[in-house]
Enzyme design. Structure first.
Site, PDB file in Angstrom:
ATOM      1  N   ASP A  37       3.259 -44.967 -16.633  1.00 59.95           N
ATOM      2  CA  ASP A  37       3.571 -44.033 -17.719  1.00 59.95           C
ATOM      3  C   ASP A  37       3.940 -44.838 -18.949  1.00 59.95           C
ATOM      4  O   ASP A  37       4.669 -45.826 -18.836  1.00 59.95           O
ATOM      5  CB  ASP A  37       4.755 -43.136 -17.310  1.00 59.95           C
ATOM      6  CG  ASP A  37       4.558 -41.696 -17.745  1.00 59.95           C
ATOM      7  OD1 ASP A  37       3.957 -41.490 -18.821  1.00 59.95           O
ATOM      8  OD2 ASP A  37       5.000 -40.791 -17.020  1.00 59.95           O
TER       9      ASP A  37
ATOM     10  N   HIS B  84       0.629 -43.978 -27.196  1.00 59.97           N
ATOM     11  CA  HIS B  84       1.646 -43.333 -26.349  1.00 59.97           C
ATOM     12  C   HIS B  84       1.508 -43.714 -24.880  1.00 59.97           C
ATOM     13  O   HIS B  84       2.436 -43.541 -24.107  1.00 59.97           O
ATOM     14  CB  HIS B  84       1.577 -41.808 -26.512  1.00 59.97           C
ATOM     15  CG  HIS B  84       2.082 -41.342 -27.847  1.00 59.97           C
ATOM     16  ND1 HIS B  84       3.335 -40.813 -28.029  1.00 59.97           N
ATOM     17  CD2 HIS B  84       1.514 -41.359 -29.074  1.00 59.97           C
ATOM     18  CE1 HIS B  84       3.519 -40.506 -29.302  1.00 59.97           C
ATOM     19  NE2 HIS B  84       2.418 -40.825 -29.960  1.00 59.97           N
TER      20      HIS B  84
HETATM   21  P1  ADQ Z   1       3.111 -37.016 -21.283  1.00 60.90           P
HETATM   22  O1  ADQ Z   1       2.226 -37.697 -20.305  1.00 60.90           O
HETATM   23  O2  ADQ Z   1       2.829 -35.591 -21.525  1.00 60.90           O
HETATM   24  O3  ADQ Z   1       3.159 -37.806 -22.682  1.00 60.90           O
HETATM   25  P2  ADQ Z   1       6.146 -37.117 -20.869  1.00 60.90           P
HETATM   26  O4  ADQ Z   1       6.693 -38.166 -21.739  1.00 60.90           O
HETATM   27  O5  ADQ Z   1       6.728 -37.125 -19.494  1.00 60.90           O
HETATM   28  O6  ADQ Z   1       4.612 -37.214 -20.646  1.00 60.90           O
HETATM   29  O7  ADQ Z   1       6.420 -35.654 -21.474  1.00 60.90           O
HETATM   30  C1  ADQ Z   1       6.274 -35.333 -22.800  1.00 60.90           C
HETATM   31  C2  ADQ Z   1       6.970 -33.997 -23.092  1.00 60.90           C
HETATM   32  O8  ADQ Z   1       6.371 -32.936 -22.348  1.00 60.90           O
HETATM   33  C3  ADQ Z   1       8.451 -34.009 -22.716  1.00 60.90           C
HETATM   34  O9  ADQ Z   1       9.199 -33.496 -23.786  1.00 60.90           O
HETATM   35  C4  ADQ Z   1       8.540 -33.093 -21.497  1.00 60.90           C
HETATM   36  O10 ADQ Z   1       9.739 -32.349 -21.400  1.00 60.90           O
HETATM   37  C5  ADQ Z   1       7.368 -32.161 -21.678  1.00 60.90           C
HETATM   38  N1  ADQ Z   1       6.903 -31.746 -20.336  1.00 60.90           N
HETATM   39  C6  ADQ Z   1       6.420 -32.533 -19.365  1.00 60.90           C
HETATM   40  N2  ADQ Z   1       6.144 -31.809 -18.258  1.00 60.90           N
HETATM   41  C7  ADQ Z   1       6.482 -30.534 -18.546  1.00 60.90           C
HETATM   42  C8  ADQ Z   1       6.459 -29.300 -17.823  1.00 60.90           C
HETATM   43  N3  ADQ Z   1       6.064 -29.253 -16.557  1.00 60.90           N
HETATM   44  N4  ADQ Z   1       6.866 -28.179 -18.463  1.00 60.90           N
HETATM   45  C9  ADQ Z   1       7.292 -28.233 -19.732  1.00 60.90           C
HETATM   46  N5  ADQ Z   1       7.367 -29.353 -20.473  1.00 60.90           N
HETATM   47  C10 ADQ Z   1       6.960 -30.496 -19.891  1.00 60.90           C
HETATM   48  C11 ADQ Z   1       2.612 -39.001 -23.248  1.00 60.90           C
HETATM   49  C12 ADQ Z   1       2.704 -40.278 -22.382  1.00 60.90           C
HETATM   50  C13 ADQ Z   1       4.155 -40.555 -21.998  1.00 60.90           C
HETATM   51  C14 ADQ Z   1       5.033 -40.636 -23.258  1.00 60.90           C
HETATM   52  C15 ADQ Z   1       4.805 -39.435 -24.167  1.00 60.90           C
HETATM   53  C16 ADQ Z   1       5.501 -39.616 -25.515  1.00 60.90           C
HETATM   54  O11 ADQ Z   1       1.903 -40.134 -21.199  1.00 60.90           O
HETATM   55  O12 ADQ Z   1       4.249 -41.773 -21.266  1.00 60.90           O
HETATM   56  O13 ADQ Z   1       6.392 -40.665 -22.869  1.00 60.90           O
HETATM   57  O14 ADQ Z   1       3.405 -39.251 -24.436  1.00 60.90           O
HETATM   58  O15 ADQ Z   1       5.128 -40.821 -26.115  1.00 60.90           O
END
Ligand code: ADQ
Length: 475
Positions: A364, A156
Site C-alpha cells: 500500500d 499515491h
Molecule cells: P486507497 O487505496 O483507496 O488510496 P486508503 O488510503 O486506505 O486507500 O483509503 C483512502 C480513503 O478511502 C480513506 O480516507 C478511507 O477512509 C476511505 N475508505 C477506504 N475504504 C473504505 C470503505 N470501505 N468505506 C468508506 N471509505 C473507505 C490510495 C493508495 C493508498 C493511499 C491513498 C492516499 O492506494 O495507499 O494511502 O491513495 O494517498
C-alpha cells in the site's frame, strides 16, 4: 502567490458527493480556495465520445473543469493500462500484469487529450499539481504544447524496485515522462529510493545529495512526502460519532464481545483473503476467543468491471461463509462481511468502538485507514492497530503491532496479543502514534509539497547538465 491547478483522475463536484469529504479532498479544496484555483480531470462519466472541451463549474472560488471520456478512450486508459498494468506492477503483482500495446497507446492518447484541454485554461504563473498513476505522461504532453509552468506530480501508490519496474512494458517512456515535472513526490523513502535506483541503474542518470535528479537531459527534484489525515477533525468526528445511533446499535449487537475492524476498498492489494485466513487461524488455535470476538470487515466493491476484482469478491464471500459455517454458534457469528460503503462519520464511530484495527495490505502506498483508526481512538481506552509492514504507514506508525500479512501465524499471534493487551501498553503505543499524526496532517503535507514545488530549482539554473550517459535498458 500564484494560482494552484490540481489535476486528478476523478474530479467530484462538492454537490455530487454524499456525506462528508475525505481529508485529502478537504485539504486540496482549502489550498485551491486560497487563491481561486482550478481543479481539472475526468468527470467519472463514460460517454459516447470524449469531450472536446471541459465543462466548467465555479463553486466557492474554485473552478471545476471536468471532461467525459468516450468508451473507446476510457477502456484502454482506465481499465486497460492504468488498472490492468500500472496498478498491479506498482503493487508488486507481476502475476496480474496485463499489457496490451493498444491499451498503452490509449493511455498516452487520453493523457495527450487531457493536456490539450487543460492547456488553454492555464495562466502563465499557475502552479500545477498532478496526482497519481493515471496521469504520469500529462506534464510531458503539456510541455509539448509549450507549457513552461512549474508542474509537480505525486504518486499515491508505491513505486516498486527497479527489478520489478522493468517488467512493465513502457517503463522507460514512463520514467522519462516523470522527468518533465519539476518535482516528483512519493509516499515513503522506500519509494523514493526505488526511483533513485532506477535513475542510476536503468536511466544512466544521477542523484545529487540534495535530492535533485539529473536524467533524460533534465534536472528536477524528487522527494518523499508521506500523506497524512485531517487528525483534529477525525478526533472530533469520532468523539461525536461514538454517540451516534449506529455506533450504539453496533455496541449493543456485540453484547460485550471485542470488535476487530477492517475497512478497505475491495482490492487485491489489501490482503483480504490473507486477513480472513489469519482470523480463522486465531479461532482455530486459540479457542478462548471463540464466542468472544467479532470481525467486522467492510469492503465495498471497486473497479468491478475488471475480472480480477469480480473473482476476489467471490473468493471473499465464500471464505467468510466457510469460516462462519465452521465456527458460528446460534448466538454468535465470527465474521460480519459488509459490502456497502459507509459514511466517514459512521466509520469513525465504528473505529472507536473496535478494540483492534486490522490493516493488512500486501502493498500500500500509505493506507489512510490505519491512520484514521488511530486518530479515532478514545485516549482513555485506545484500541490496538495491527498493521502490515508493507503499508507505507508502517514507517510512521511505530506503535502498531507490525506483521507480515503473508505469515498467517504471525498475524494471528498479533491479533491475540492485541486482544489481551493491558491498558498501559495500549496507551503508550497509541500516544507515540498520535504524536506523529498530529504533526504530519494532510494540511502540512499539502503545504510541504507545494512550498517545494513553488521554490525554483537553483541547481537547474546554476549547473550545466552533464552529457547524458546511455541508458542501460530500453523498454
Ligand atoms: P486507497 O487505496 O483507496 O488510496 P486508503 O488510503 O486506505 O486507500 O483509503 C483512502 C480513503 O478511502 C480513506 O480516507 C478511507 O477512509 C476511505 N475508505 C477506504 N475504504 C473504505 C470503505 N470501505 N468505506 C468508506 N471509505 C473507505 C490510495 C493508495 C493508498 C493511499 C491513498 C492516499 O492506494 O495507499 O494511502 O491513495 O494517498
Amino acid at each position: 502567490m500564484s494560482r494552484l491547478v490540481v489535476v486528478s483522475n476523478r474530479v467530484g463536484l462538492p454537490s455530487s458527493r454524499g456525506g462528508r469529504a475525505g481529508g485529502l479532498e478537504v485539504a486540496l479544496t482549502e489550498a485551491l480556495q486560497a487563491k481561486g484555483g482550478l481543479w481539472f480531470g475526468w468527470s467519472g462519466q463514460v460517454a459516447e465520445a470524449t469531450s472536446t472541451a471541459p465543462k466548467l463549474t465555479t463553486l466557492n472560488d474554485i473552478t471545476y473543469a471536468t471532461v467525459d471520456l468516450g468508451h473507446s478512450d476510457h477502456r484502454p486508459y482506465y481499465e486497460g493500462y492504468a488498472n490492468g498494468a500500472l496498478w498491479p506492477i506498482f503493487h508488486y503483482r507481476l502475476d496480474l500484469l496485463r499489457y496490451v500495446r493498444e491499451e498503452f497507446d490509449g493511455y498516452l492518447r487520453v493523457n495527450a487529450r487531457l493536456a490539450a484541454m487543460l492547456a488553454p485554461l492555464l495562466q502563465p504563473d499557475d502552479v500545477i499539481w498532478v496526482h497519481d498513476y493515471h496521469l504520469i505522461p500529462l506534464a510531458s504532453e503539456l510541455r509539448r504544447l509549450g507549457v513552461g509552468n512549474r508542474i509537480g506530480f505525486f504518486l499515491h501508490t508505491p513505486l516498486p524496485s527497479p527489478d520489478v519496474l522493468v517488467a512493465l512494458p513502457g517503463h522507460a517512456a514512463l520514467t522519462e515522462a516523470l522527468a518533465a515535472y519539476d518535482l516528483v513526490g512519493f509516499q515513503t523513502r522506500r519509494d523514493l529510493h526505488a526511483f533513485q535506483s532506477y535513475i542510476r541503474e536503468e536511466a544512466g542518470g544521477e542523484v545529487t545529495d540534495d535530492g535533485h535528479i539529473l536524467a533524460f537531459s533534465r534536472v528536477f527534484r524528487a522527494g518523499a512526502f508521506p500523506i497524512g489525515i485531517d487528525t483534529p477533525t477525525m478526533e472530533t468526528l469520532s468523539t461525536e460519532a461514538a454517540e451516534s445511533e449506529e455506533a450504539r446499535r453496533l455496541r449493543d449487537s456485540l453484547a460485550g464481545r471485542s470488535l476487530i475492524i477492517g475497512v478497505d476498498r475491495l482490492d487485491y492489494s489489501k490482503g483480504l483473503p490473507h486477513r480472513l485466513a489469519a482470523f480463522e487461524h486465531l479461532l482455530a488455535t486459540r479457542p478462548e476467543h471463540r464466542g468472544n470476538v467479532t470481525l467486522l470487515q467492510i469492503a465495498p466493491p471497486s473497479r468491478s468491471a475488471l475480472a480480477q476484482y469480480k473473482a476476489l469478491r467471490r473468493e471473499l464471500e465464500q471464505a467468510a461463509g466457510r469460516i462462519n459455517g465452521r465456527f458460528a454458534e446460534f448466538d454468535w457469528t465470527p465474521i460480519r462481511y459488509v459490502g456497502r460503503t459507509h459514511r466517514r462519520e459512521l466509520l469513525a464511530g465504528f473505529n472507536r468502538t473496535a478494540r483492534v484495527g486490522l490493516v493488512t495490505p500486501l502493498r500500500d502506498g500509505m493506507n489512510l485507514v490505519a491512520k484514521e483508526y488511530v486518530a479515532s481512538q478514545n485516549p482513555d481506552d485506545p484500541g490496538v492497530l495491527v498493521l502490515s509492514r508493507f503499508a507505507g504507514a508502517a514507517q510512521e506508525l511505530t506503535g502498531a503491532l507490525r506483521v507480515n500479512p503473508l505469515n498467517m501465524e504471525e498475524t494471528a499471534d498479533a491479533l491475540h496479543r492485541a486482544l489481551i493487551m493491558p491498558l498501559a501498553e495500549r496507551r503508550a503505543r497509541w500516544e507515540v502514534m498520535m504524536e506523529g499524526l498530529r504533526r504530519n496532517t494532510v494540511g502540512a503535507w499539502v503545504d510541504g509539497f507545494l512550498s517545494l514545488l513553488r521554490r525554483p530549482s537553483d541547481q537547474a539554473e546554476q549547473e550545466p547538465l552533464p552529457p547524458p550517459r546511455p541508458p542501460r535498458a530500453a523498454a
